[in-house]
Design a protein around this motif. Sequence first.
Motif, mmCIF file in Angstrom:
data_model
loop_
_atom_site.group_PDB
_atom_site.id
_atom_site.type_symbol
_atom_site.label_atom_id
_atom_site.label_comp_id
_atom_site.label_asym_id
_atom_site.label_seq_id
_atom_site.Cartn_x
_atom_site.Cartn_y
_atom_site.Cartn_z
ATOM 1 N N THR A 247 0.800 -1.222 0.000
ATOM 2 C CA THR A 247 0.000 0.000 0.000
ATOM 3 C C THR A 247 0.833 1.274 0.000
ATOM 4 N N LYS A 248 2.084 1.203 0.524
ATOM 5 C CA LYS A 248 2.856 2.436 0.694
ATOM 6 C C LYS A 248 3.832 2.726 -0.466
ATOM 7 N N TYR A 249 4.166 1.690 -1.215
ATOM 8 C CA TYR A 249 5.188 1.868 -2.254
ATOM 9 C C TYR A 249 4.689 2.860 -3.311
ATOM 10 N N ASP A 250 5.428 3.953 -3.507
ATOM 11 C CA ASP A 250 4.943 5.007 -4.405
ATOM 12 C C ASP A 250 6.072 5.699 -5.172
ATOM 13 N N LEU A 251 7.037 4.917 -5.641
ATOM 14 C CA LEU A 251 8.108 5.484 -6.460
ATOM 15 C C LEU A 251 7.492 6.258 -7.627
ATOM 16 N N THR A 252 8.026 7.456 -7.896
ATOM 17 C CA THR A 252 7.473 8.242 -9.005
ATOM 18 C C THR A 252 8.360 8.124 -10.237
#
Length: 369
Positions: A247-252
């Motif tokens: 849920t937290k992984y948010d590489l842009t």
Amino acid sequence: MTSLLVNLEEMVRSALRSKRKTACIVMMIIALLVLMIRSRSLGSSEHIGPYGDGDVLFNHDHVVGFNIKESGKRTSVVMETRLDYLQRECTTHMDSPRDPSLDPPSELIVNEKYSIIYCNVPKVGCTNWKNVFLKIGGIDDIRIKAIQRLPTNTRGRIYLDYFHKYSNVSHRQFMLQKFTKFMFARHPFTRVLSAFRDKLAPNISYIFRIENKQRHDVNWIERYGLPIIAKYRGAEAAAAIKANLKTKYDLTFSEFVNYLIETNPLSFDKHWNPISAMCRPCDVKYNIIGKYETLDDDAEYILRSAKVDPSVKYPQASDKSATNSSSLDILRQYYSEITREQLKKLYEVYKKDFELFDYSLETFYKYVS
Ligand SMILES: *[C@@H]1O[C@H](CO)[C@@H](O)[C@H](O)[C@H]1NC(C)=O
Ligand SMILES: *[C@@H]1O[C@H](CO)[C@@H](O)[C@H](O)[C@H]1NC(C)=O
Ligand SMILES: *[C@@H]1O[C@H](CO)[C@@H](O)[C@H](O)[C@H]1NC(C)=O
């Protein structure tokens, strides 16, 4: 023969159930048997197709990266033009020529039956090409389910002939002179995005898509995603994300682009390594330069030029739909996350690919923020 193969399959099954070491030995024996069967089947009848069967008129102007100058031309004409262009560009890129027979690129796959050599580059339809080489190498005719079930890339590692593994230098020279050598290029920015979406993007990349990951697969998020986050947000932020990856992984995409800009390309993974660095088109005198943007037509042209049995077809358009990274909407969405400055620097990283293969970056200036 059939009963032998059925027995082999049974052996593999039971070996897989028993201890790993025994399984390894059995697999090796099977691999040997398969190689023997394969070399016998290679001598079978040659099918000669007419040259230039795949000669179509190009009209792909809706594809990002498609070279508008190629529109409406015949494949054979387009191919000549690409080679002339490359040759001219190579005279200005004479930085460090290396003799490919002495110092070969490690991505070249050989098929001696059809006298072809292919430079295998990820994100440019390479899994499909490996499938074609497995097929014309006779590997698909082997009816052993345990082998057929292996992923294409694993079967490729075991059964395909890699050019750099030939130890006879004169034979290497012979093949480089006489064989038809081909490779595929792709617009560097759609390739980079494809790699990002396929391997690293939150929620849609590989690790989120595939439930039963095979053990040998790289854990892309651990190897690249989290270290990139650590680099730009600090180790603590990365650790917090790691603890709750789903849920937290948010590489842009912007962070990934910064990583590409600030990392030595010599340490790049194959999926984003510049194509020119892997295929070395100024060292290896390729006869055909295919492009991902015209993949279906070019693949057909190559197979017919090599006089491969007409029943062998290049699988159509499967990788394209996997990540849709050449679609205009998707490109616009991701490239609007980065600045003009970042785009210019990213261009510098892939400059050689842009120049040698005649790609332009103009379209992308319209997308950036
Ligand atoms: C090396 O390759 C050349 C050219 O194909 C061939 O004539 C020669 O017999 C090979 N030498 C060995 C030791 O296999
Ligand atoms: C990924 O999906 C989760 C759950 O649907 C969502 O909460 C999260 O915001 C998504 N992450 C990104 C970066 O889109
Ligand atoms: C790509 O596009 C196809 C067709 O529009 C769609 O079905 C598919 O879900 C898309 N894939 C991704 C990863 O966005």
